[in-house]
Design a protein around this motif. Structure first.
Motif, PDB file in Angstrom:
ATOM      1  N   PRO A  85       0.973  -1.253  -0.111  1.00 15.60           N
ATOM      2  CA  PRO A  85      -0.503  -0.363   0.188  1.00 15.60           C
ATOM      3  C   PRO A  85       0.866   1.279  -0.292  1.00 15.60           C
ATOM      4  O   PRO A  85       1.997   1.576   0.822  1.00 15.60           O
ATOM      5  CB  PRO A  85      -0.909   0.062   1.080  1.00 15.60           C
ATOM      6  CG  PRO A  85      -0.203  -1.536   1.616  1.00 15.60           C
ATOM      7  CD  PRO A  85       0.931  -2.040   1.373  1.00 15.60           C
ATOM      8  N   ASP A  89      -3.072   5.222  -0.561  1.00 14.31           N
ATOM      9  CA  ASP A  89      -3.737   3.777  -0.062  1.00 14.31           C
ATOM     10  C   ASP A  89      -4.023   3.609   1.071  1.00 14.31           C
ATOM     11  O   ASP A  89      -4.731   3.695   1.892  1.00 14.31           O
ATOM     12  CB  ASP A  89      -2.906   2.188  -0.371  1.00 14.31           C
ATOM     13  CG  ASP A  89      -2.794   2.378  -2.336  1.00 14.31           C
ATOM     14  OD1 ASP A  89      -3.769   2.773  -2.714  1.00 14.31           O
ATOM     15  OD2 ASP A  89      -2.158   2.217  -3.027  1.00 14.31           O
TER      16      ASP A  89
ATOM     17  N   GLY B  89      -7.575   5.647  -4.461  1.00 16.33           N
ATOM     18  CA  GLY B  89      -5.740   4.862  -3.841  1.00 16.33           C
ATOM     19  C   GLY B  89      -5.015   5.174  -5.110  1.00 16.33           C
ATOM     20  O   GLY B  89      -4.977   6.137  -5.894  1.00 16.33           O
TER      21      GLY B  89
END
Lengths: 141, 96
Positions: A85, A89, B89
Motif C-alpha cells: 500500500p 492507499d 487509491g
C-alpha cells in the motif's frame, strides 16, 4: 471488488476507474495530489491513481447483497511500483473505515497487484485498519 | 429534519462535523439546504449540470438514491442520508 462468503472469494466485479476522465474535484485526494493529477494526461493519471465509478460500486454492492455474499477484497494494480500500500492507499483505506460502517460492510482485505516486473507480476493482500497495515496470506484455489 | 452523515473529505466544509441535520422534502432540496448551511458543499457533490458526481454516492438509509428516484427521491423527518465517496487509491511519486 471481490465478494464471497466465509473467506472464500467467488465473485468478481470490475469497477471502472474514472480518474482518467473525471480530472476535476477529486475529493478523495489531498490538494498536492490533486494538483499533480491535474497536470497529467488521462492515461498518466490512470497509471498512478484510481477512483471507482460510484455507480459501478453501488451496483456491485447491491448484487453482492442480492447473492447473499459479502464484500471481501478491494483490489487495484500498481503499474510501476511494488505490491504494497502507498501512503495514499493507507489514508484512503482508513477513511473507508467510516464509510463501510455506514453501509454495514465487513472489513475488506486490500489486494495490490504490482506490474512493476512485467514478467513476474506480484500480488499481496493486506489488512489496513486505523492506518496500520498488516500483510495477510491467501490461497489461490 | 433529515440527518446527514458527512464523509471525512467534506468535513472541512462542515466545521469538522460528521453528522448534520437539514430540513428537506427530497434529495435535491436537501443538497440546497446543506449548501445554504455549508457553502461549497454542493460543488463537491454535484457537477456543473447539477448531477451527482460519479465519485459520490448518496444513500437514503441503506439504499443508493440512483436505485430510487435519484435527486427526486423523497425524504422525511428521521431519515438518514449518507454522502459516501467512491473508493480510491493510488501512488504519488515518492510515496510508494
Amino acid at each position: 471488488m471481490l465478494a464471497g462468503k466465509d473467506g472464500r472469494v467467488t465473485q468478481h466485479y470490475k469497477i471502472a476507474n474514472i480518474v482518467a476522465t473525471e480530472g476535476a474535484h477529486l475529493a478523495n485526494f489531498d490538494e498536492a495530489k490533486f494538483a499533480h493529477l491535474q497536470a497529467l494526461s488521462p492515461d498518466e493519471r490512470a497509471d498512478i491513481a484510481f477512483v471507482m465509478d460510484a455507480r459501478d460500486m453501488s451496483a456491485a454492492l447491491k448484487d453482492v447483497r442480492r447473492l447473499g455474499l459479502e464484500l471481501q477484497v478491494i483490489y487495484h494494480s500498481h503499474p510501476h511500483s511494488p505490491a504494497r500500500p502507498s501512503l495514499t492507499d493507507i489514508k484512503i483505506a482508513s477513511e473507508f473505515e467510516s464509510t463501510r460502517g455506514i453501509l454495514n460492510l465487513p472489513e475488506p482485505l486490500h489486494l495490490i497487484i504490482s506490474l512493476e516486473k512485467k514478467d513476474a507480476p506480484e500480488a499481496n493482500a493486506f489488512r489496513i485498519v486505523n492506518g496500520t497495515v498488516t500483510r495477510v496470506s491467501y490461497q489461490t484455489l | 429534519m433529515v440527518k446527514v452523515r458527512i464523509p471525512t473529505p467534506l468535513r472541512t466544509l462542515t466545521g469538522g462535523k460528521s453528522e448534520v441535520e437539514a430540513p428537506a422534502s427530497d434529495i435535491q432540496s436537501l443538497i440546497e439546504s446543506l449548501n445554504g448551511q455549508f457553502p461549497g458543499l454542493k460543488d463537491r457533490v454535484c457537477d456543473d449540470n447539477g448531477e451527482i458526481r460519479r465519485f459520490v454516492n448518496i444513500y437514503l438509509n441503506e439504499e443508493d438514491i440512483r436505485f430510487l428516484q435519484g435527486k427526486r427521491t423523497s425524504v422525511k423527518d428521521g431519515d438518514e442520508v449518507s454522502i459516501v465517496p467512491a473508493i480510491a487509491g493510488g501512488v504519488h511519486p515518492g510515496d510508494a
